[in-house]
Design a protein around this motif. Structure first.
Motif, PDB file in Angstrom:
ATOM      1  N   MET A 219       0.821  -1.211   0.000  1.00 60.02           N
ATOM      2  CA  MET A 219       0.000   0.000   0.000  1.00 60.02           C
ATOM      3  C   MET A 219       0.856   1.262   0.000  1.00 60.02           C
ATOM      4  O   MET A 219       0.546   2.238  -0.705  1.00 60.02           O
ATOM      5  N   LEU A 220       1.933   1.245   0.777  1.00 58.09           N
ATOM      6  CA  LEU A 220       2.741   2.454   0.959  1.00 58.09           C
ATOM      7  C   LEU A 220       3.711   2.704  -0.190  1.00 58.09           C
ATOM      8  O   LEU A 220       4.385   3.721  -0.214  1.00 58.09           O
ATOM      9  N   GLY A 221       3.751   1.790  -1.138  1.00 59.68           N
ATOM     10  CA  GLY A 221       4.617   1.991  -2.281  1.00 59.68           C
ATOM     11  C   GLY A 221       5.907   1.221  -2.151  1.00 59.68           C
ATOM     12  O   GLY A 221       6.918   1.745  -1.682  1.00 59.68           O
ATOM     13  N   ILE A 222       5.871  -0.016  -2.577  1.00 62.85           N
ATOM     14  CA  ILE A 222       7.030  -0.899  -2.438  1.00 62.85           C
ATOM     15  C   ILE A 222       8.113  -0.502  -3.440  1.00 62.85           C
ATOM     16  O   ILE A 222       7.811  -0.104  -4.576  1.00 62.85           O
ATOM     17  N   SER A 223       9.352  -0.583  -3.030  1.00 60.13           N
ATOM     18  CA  SER A 223      10.456  -0.233  -3.921  1.00 60.13           C
ATOM     19  C   SER A 223      10.622  -1.300  -4.997  1.00 60.13           C
ATOM     20  O   SER A 223      10.200  -2.455  -4.826  1.00 60.13           O
ATOM     21  N   GLY A 224      11.254  -0.917  -6.103  1.00 55.37           N
ATOM     22  CA  GLY A 224      11.473  -1.859  -7.192  1.00 55.37           C
ATOM     23  C   GLY A 224      12.312  -3.039  -6.766  1.00 55.37           C
ATOM     24  O   GLY A 224      12.030  -4.182  -7.145  1.00 55.37           O
ATOM     25  N   ASP A 225      13.333  -2.781  -5.963  1.00 54.05           N
ATOM     26  CA  ASP A 225      14.208  -3.866  -5.512  1.00 54.05           C
ATOM     27  C   ASP A 225      13.462  -4.840  -4.609  1.00 54.05           C
ATOM     28  O   ASP A 225      13.635  -6.063  -4.720  1.00 54.05           O
ATOM     29  N   ARG A 226      12.624  -4.283  -3.723  1.00 60.10           N
ATOM     30  CA  ARG A 226      11.871  -5.148  -2.809  1.00 60.10           C
ATOM     31  C   ARG A 226      10.835  -5.970  -3.578  1.00 60.10           C
ATOM     32  O   ARG A 226      10.644  -7.162  -3.303  1.00 60.10           O
ATOM     33  N   TYR A 227      10.188  -5.348  -4.557  1.00 59.56           N
ATOM     34  CA  TYR A 227       9.191  -6.068  -5.348  1.00 59.56           C
ATOM     35  C   TYR A 227       9.865  -7.188  -6.149  1.00 59.56           C
ATOM     36  O   TYR A 227       9.333  -8.300  -6.244  1.00 59.56           O
ATOM     37  N   LYS A 228      11.033  -6.894  -6.686  1.00 63.17           N
ATOM     38  CA  LYS A 228      11.772  -7.922  -7.427  1.00 63.17           C
ATOM     39  C   LYS A 228      12.143  -9.074  -6.514  1.00 63.17           C
ATOM     40  O   LYS A 228      12.085 -10.248  -6.900  1.00 63.17           O
ATOM     41  N   GLU A 229      12.510  -8.737  -5.274  1.00 63.66           N
ATOM     42  CA  GLU A 229      12.846  -9.770  -4.289  1.00 63.66           C
ATOM     43  C   GLU A 229      11.669 -10.698  -4.050  1.00 63.66           C
ATOM     44  O   GLU A 229      11.827 -11.932  -3.975  1.00 63.66           O
ATOM     45  N   LEU A 230      10.471 -10.130  -3.922  1.00 67.48           N
ATOM     46  CA  LEU A 230       9.272 -10.947  -3.710  1.00 67.48           C
ATOM     47  C   LEU A 230       8.965 -11.791  -4.945  1.00 67.48           C
ATOM     48  O   LEU A 230       8.572 -12.960  -4.842  1.00 67.48           O
ATOM     49  N   GLN A 231       9.132 -11.200  -6.127  1.00 65.15           N
ATOM     50  CA  GLN A 231       8.864 -11.930  -7.370  1.00 65.15           C
ATOM     51  C   GLN A 231       9.812 -13.115  -7.549  1.00 65.15           C
ATOM     52  O   GLN A 231       9.415 -14.158  -8.078  1.00 65.15           O
ATOM     53  N   GLU A 232      11.050 -12.942  -7.133  1.00 58.44           N
ATOM     54  CA  GLU A 232      12.054 -13.983  -7.338  1.00 58.44           C
ATOM     55  C   GLU A 232      12.110 -14.992  -6.194  1.00 58.44           C
ATOM     56  O   GLU A 232      12.854 -15.963  -6.261  1.00 58.44           O
ATOM     57  N   ASN A 233      11.328 -14.768  -5.145  1.00 61.24           N
ATOM     58  CA  ASN A 233      11.258 -15.712  -4.037  1.00 61.24           C
ATOM     59  C   ASN A 233      10.687 -17.040  -4.549  1.00 61.24           C
ATOM     60  O   ASN A 233       9.600 -17.066  -5.127  1.00 61.24           O
ATOM     61  N   PRO A 234      11.389 -18.141  -4.389  1.00 56.41           N
ATOM     62  CA  PRO A 234      10.905 -19.424  -4.923  1.00 56.41           C
ATOM     63  C   PRO A 234       9.565 -19.869  -4.344  1.00 56.41           C
ATOM     64  O   PRO A 234       8.856 -20.676  -4.961  1.00 56.41           O
ATOM     65  N   LEU A 235       9.181 -19.335  -3.177  1.00 56.17           N
ATOM     66  CA  LEU A 235       7.888 -19.686  -2.586  1.00 56.17           C
ATOM     67  C   LEU A 235       6.753 -18.827  -3.147  1.00 56.17           C
ATOM     68  O   LEU A 235       5.586 -19.066  -2.843  1.00 56.17           O
ATOM     69  N   ASN A 236       7.110 -17.837  -3.942  1.00 53.17           N
ATOM     70  CA  ASN A 236       6.134 -17.009  -4.655  1.00 53.17           C
ATOM     71  C   ASN A 236       5.044 -16.456  -3.731  1.00 53.17           C
ATOM     72  O   ASN A 236       3.862 -16.790  -3.865  1.00 53.17           O
ATOM     73  N   PRO A 237       5.400 -15.570  -2.797  1.00 50.97           N
ATOM     74  CA  PRO A 237       4.405 -15.040  -1.861  1.00 50.97           C
ATOM     75  C   PRO A 237       3.362 -14.131  -2.500  1.00 50.97           C
ATOM     76  O   PRO A 237       2.350 -13.835  -1.867  1.00 50.97           O
ATOM     77  N   LEU A 238       3.569 -13.697  -3.740  1.00 47.21           N
ATOM     78  CA  LEU A 238       2.595 -12.829  -4.410  1.00 47.21           C
ATOM     79  C   LEU A 238       1.497 -13.624  -5.119  1.00 47.21           C
ATOM     80  O   LEU A 238       0.523 -13.039  -5.599  1.00 47.21           O
TER      81      LEU A 238
END
Length: 671
Positions: free
Chosen positions: A383-402
C-alpha cells in the motif's frame, strides 16, 4: 418600360406583404432565446440576442467561453429554462422594456440548481434591423455570480468503508500509521541522509527535494515516508538517526497482515490504466484505489461518494464564499465477510510459511470461514509503495508469496477417492461391502496398456479389499478398477454433477476444476488415473472443500459464499449421495484417521474424519520427483467446518501425513 413597371410592382408587393405580417414580439424572441439557452448554444445567444449595452460590457470570450467552461467544469446538464407566459392580449410598446419571469433549472456535479430571475428585453436597432434584444449579466449563470467573481469547486473525500470478518473483527480499516520525517536543524550529517534513504527504501535525492521545499524552516517537521504501525523495528532504527522522528498519521490498516493478505488485498495510488477506466467516476491521479483482493473487488462499495461544493468567490479579500450547490460526501460501506479471521490466522500459522493453500467451509451453509494462500505478503508494504528492488525480491522468491494460490487448481490426488466412491455407489456399480483381491504393487487391465500400470503405495493391505480398506489404505488399484467398472461416461457424468468443468459460483474468480483439458477421458488409462485424482484432473481448493459437504449433508453441496450479507445455504448441487451411502463414507473417512495413514490427525479429544492425498508432479509426462500433499478433514461428531489444506513439495517431509499433522493443529486450537 416593361422591366421598370415590373420592379415597381415587386417593391409594392413586398411592402404590402410586410404590412400584413405580425411584428415579432419580445415573447417570440424570448422563446427562441430559451431554445438556444437549453441547448447551450452560447455563440448564437451572444450574436443574435444580446442588446448593445450587454455587448459593451461582455465580449464574446466573457460570454461564450466562460459559460462553456462552467458547463464543462461543473458537469452541467439537463438545463431547463422556462418563463411565465404573458396574457394573450398583451400589447407590447417598443418604447418600453418587456419583462419576463424566467425559471432556470439544471443538474450539476454538486446537485441540482434552481433559481428565478426577471429578464428584460429592449427594442433596439442593430445593423439597420429593429428587434427585441435582451439585457444580460452573469447572474443568469448563477444568481449570485458577479462579473468579476470566480467560480470554484471543492471536493471532499468520503471515508473508505471497512472490511470486517463474521465476528466484527477488522480485516481492513481506516486506522493509524506513522509518518517518518526529519527536523532540518537537527538533521545535518550528510551520512544520515544515506542511512535514512536505505532504511526507508527511498533515495538521498528525494530526501533533499523534501528538505528544499519553499515552506521548510529549520525547526519544521519535514515528512519523508509513511510506515505501518507494526514496523516497530524500522521505527526504532529510524529515530536512532539524529534529527529523525515520526508522528501519527491516518492510514489504512490490515491487522491480520500476511494471514489475510491475498484475501484482503490492499489499496494503492490509482494506475493510469485504472484511471482511464474510471475517469467518469470522479477519480483523480492522486486517489487511492483497491489494487488486489477484496479491496479491489469491492471498490465501488468501499469507496463511497465524494462530496462536491460549487462556490462563488468575490474578489474582495474579506468577502465570504457563496455556495451555489453542495452534495455531501457519502462514506463507503462497511462490508462483513463470512471469514473467521482468527481461524484464518490459526490456519495460516499452522502452515508454517510453506507454499500452499487452504479453505474452510461451513458444511451446513456453504459459508467460507478461511481462504488462505501461503506464504503471504505485507499489505501495508504494498500500500505504501514498495520499492522496485523489494518487489523484485518478492517476485524472485521461490515460494512465490505474491501468488494467490486459492484461485488456482491443483491435482487433488487421493482426496478425490471419496467422490469416486460416491459416484460408483450411486450408479450401482460399486458395492462397498464387496471385496476385491488385489496382489502386488502395480496392476494393468491388459497388455495393450503397454508400459502403463496403476501403482499403489500399500500392497500390504489384506485381501479382500472392500471400500473401507480401499480408503484406509488409499488403494489406487481398487479405485482404478471401480472406475473401469462404471465406465467413462458414468464417471464423467458423476464428476460433472459434482461441479467439474463449471465455474465455482463465488463472488470472485476461482479457476474451475477440470476432469481433463477437454473434459473427456480418452483412454482407459486416463480413466484409471483420474479415478484417484491424477491424470489431467485439477481441482480448486474451495471446490474440493465444498465437495466434502455431501458426506455430512447426505448429498447436498452448497454455493460457497464470502459476503456475510449474502443468502447462506444456497444449494449448488443436490442429490449427489443418498443418506445411506453418505453414512457408509462418513464411517470410512473416520477410519482413515483412526486406522489409516493420517495418524498424525488422530487427536485424542477431537474425532477427525478425512482423507489425505499425495500427487506426483509431472513435466512432459515424466515424474519430476516433486509432490504436493493434501488433507481434507472435519470433526466427525461436530462438523462445524471442513478444512481442505494443500502443501507444495512435501516429498522430503512425510508427504500428505505432514499436511494432516499441520491441519490437525487448526482443529486443536479451534475445537
Amino acid at each position: 418600360m416593361y422591366k421598370k413597371l415590373t420592379g415597381v410592382l415587386s417593391i409594392l408587393f413586398i411592402i404590402l406583404l410586410s404590412g400584413c405580417q405580425e411584428k415579432v414580439t419580445p415573447e417570440d424572441r424570448l422563446a427562441e432565446y430559451v431554445v438556444h439557452w437549453n441547448e447551450g448554444e452560447f455563440a448564437d445567444m451572444y450574436s443574435d440576442y444580446l442588446n448593445k449595452g450587454t455587448k459593451d460590457v461582455f465580449e464574446t470570450e466573457n460570454f461564450v467561453a466562460r459559460q462553456e467552461k462552467i458547463h464543462s467544469d461543473f458537469s452541467i446538464e439537463n438545463v431547463e429554462v422556462t418563463y411565465k407566459k404573458p396574457d394573450e392580449d398583451t400589447e407590447w410598446n417598443t418604447k418600453e422594456p418587456a419583462k419576463f419571469d424566467v425559471q432556470v433549472k439544471m443538474d450539476t456535479v454538486a446537485g441540482p440548481v434552481e433559481f428565478e430571475k426577471t429578464m428584460t428585453w429592449i427594442y433596439e436597432t442593430h445593423d439597420e434591423t429593429e428587434n427585441w434584444f435582451v439585457e444580460w449579466d452573469t447572474s443568469f449563470i448563477f444568481p449570485e455570480l458577479g462579473e468579476k467573481d470566480a467560480v470554484g469547486i471543492y471536493t471532499s473525500k468520503p471515508a473508505r468503508g471497512g472490511i470486517l470478518d463474521r465476528n466484527g473483527l477488522p480485516i481492513a480499516i481506516n486506522g493509524k500509521g506513522e509518518e517518518v520525517g526529519v527536523v532540518p536543524e537537527k538533521f545535518t550529517d550528510e551520512a544520515s541522509k544515506t542511512k535514512l534513504a536505505k532504511l526507508l527504501g527511498t533515495s538521498v535525492e528525494y530526501i533533499e527535494r523534501q528538505l528544499n521545499q519553499g515552506w521548510v524552516r529549520p525547526a519544521d517537521f519535514v515528512p519523508i515516508s509513511k510506515v505501518a504501525k507494526h514496523e516497530t523495528v524500522l521505527l526504532e532504527q529510524a529515530i536512532e538517526i539524529s534529527g529523525v522522528t515520526y508522528r501519527e498519521t491516518p492510514m489504512r490498516e490490515y491487522p491480520y497482515g500476511e494471514a489475510l493478505s491475498h484475501l484482503s488485498g490492499y489499496i494503492g495510488v490509482i494506475t493510469a490504466e485504472q484511471l482511464e477506466k474510471r475517469k467518469d467516476k470522479g477519480y483523480t491521479e492522486a486517489d487511492l484505489i483497491g489494487r488486489e483482493g477484496m479491496e479491489q473487488l469491492l471498490e465501488d462499495k468501499l469507496r463511497g461518494t465524494s462530496g462536491v461544493r460549487i462556490y462563488i468567490q468575490p474578489p474582495e479579500k474579506e468577502a465570504k464564499t457563496i455556495t451555489v450547490a453542495e452534495k455531501s460526501a457519502v462514506d463507503g460501506e462497511t462490508i462483513s465477510l463470512t471469514i473467521d479471521a482468527e481461524l484464518q490466522k490459526t490456519t495460516y500459522e499452522a502452515m508454517k510459511g510453506e507454499a500452499g493453500n487452504s479453505a474452510a467451509v461451513d458444511p451446513k451453509t456453504g459459508e467460507m470461514l478461511t481462504l488462505v494462500s501461503s506464504p503471504g505478503f505485507d499489505p501495508s508494504e504494498m500500500m505504501l509503495g514498495i520499492s522496485g528492488d523489494r518487489y523484485k525480491e518478492l517476485q524472485e522468491n521461490p515460494l512465490n508469496p505474491l501468488l494467490a494460490r486459492f484461485t488456482r487448481t491443483y491435482a487433488p490426488g487421493s482426496t478425490l477417492k471419496p467422490m469416486t466412491a460416491a459416484i460408483g455407489m450411486e450408479a450401482g456399480t460399486l458395492d462397498p461391502a464387496k471385496g476385491l483381491t488385489i496382489n502386488g504393487k502395480s496392476w494393468q487391465k491388459e497388455e495393450s496398456w503397454g508400459n502403463y500400470r496403476v501403482t499403489r503405495v500399500h500392497d500390504e493391505a489384506p485381501n479382500p479389499i472392500d471400500l473401507n480398506k480401499a480408503l484406509v489404505y488409499s488403494d489406487n488399484i481398487y479405485f482404478a478398477q471401480q472406475a473401469l467398472d462404471m465406465g467413462s461416461n458414468t464417471f464423467v457424468e458423476g464428476l460433472n454433477n459434482f461441479g467439474f468443468g463449471e465455474e465455482v459460483p463465488f463472488v470472485s474468480y476461482l479457476k474451475p476444476s477440470q476432469i481433463s483439458t477437454d473434459g473427456k477421458l480418452g483412454s482407459l488409462g486416463q480413466l484409471a488415473d483420474t479415478s484417484f485424482g491424477q491424470g489431467e484432473m485439477l481441482t480448486n481448493i474451495v471446490h474440493l472443500a465444498s465437495m466434502y459437504e455431501v458426506f455430512i449433508t447426505d448429498g447436498v453441496m452448497y454455493k460457497p459464499t464470502l459476503l456475510l450479507a449474502d443468502e447462506k445455504g444456497q444449494v449448488w448441487k443436490d442429490g449427489l449421495l443418498s443418506a445411506e451411502n453418505a453414512a457408509i463414507l462418513r464411517t470410512s473417512l473416520r477410519n482413515v484417521v483412526v486406522d489409516g495413514y493420517a495418524q498424525e490427525a488422530n487427536l485424542p479429544s477431537i474425532p477427525l474424519a478425512g482423507k489425505t492425498g499425495t500427487t506426483e508432479l509431472k513435466a512432459a509426462g515424466e515424474v519430476d520427483g516433486k509432490q504436493n500433499g493434501f488433507f481434507v478433514a472435519y470433526n466427525s461428531e461436530n462438523p462445524t467446518f471442513i478444512l481442505a489444506m494443500m502443501i507444495e513439495s512435501v516429498e522430503d517431509n512425510g508427504g500428505s501425513a505432514y499436511v494432516a499433522e499441520l491441519a490437525s493443529t487448526v482443529f486443536e486450537k479451534h475445537n
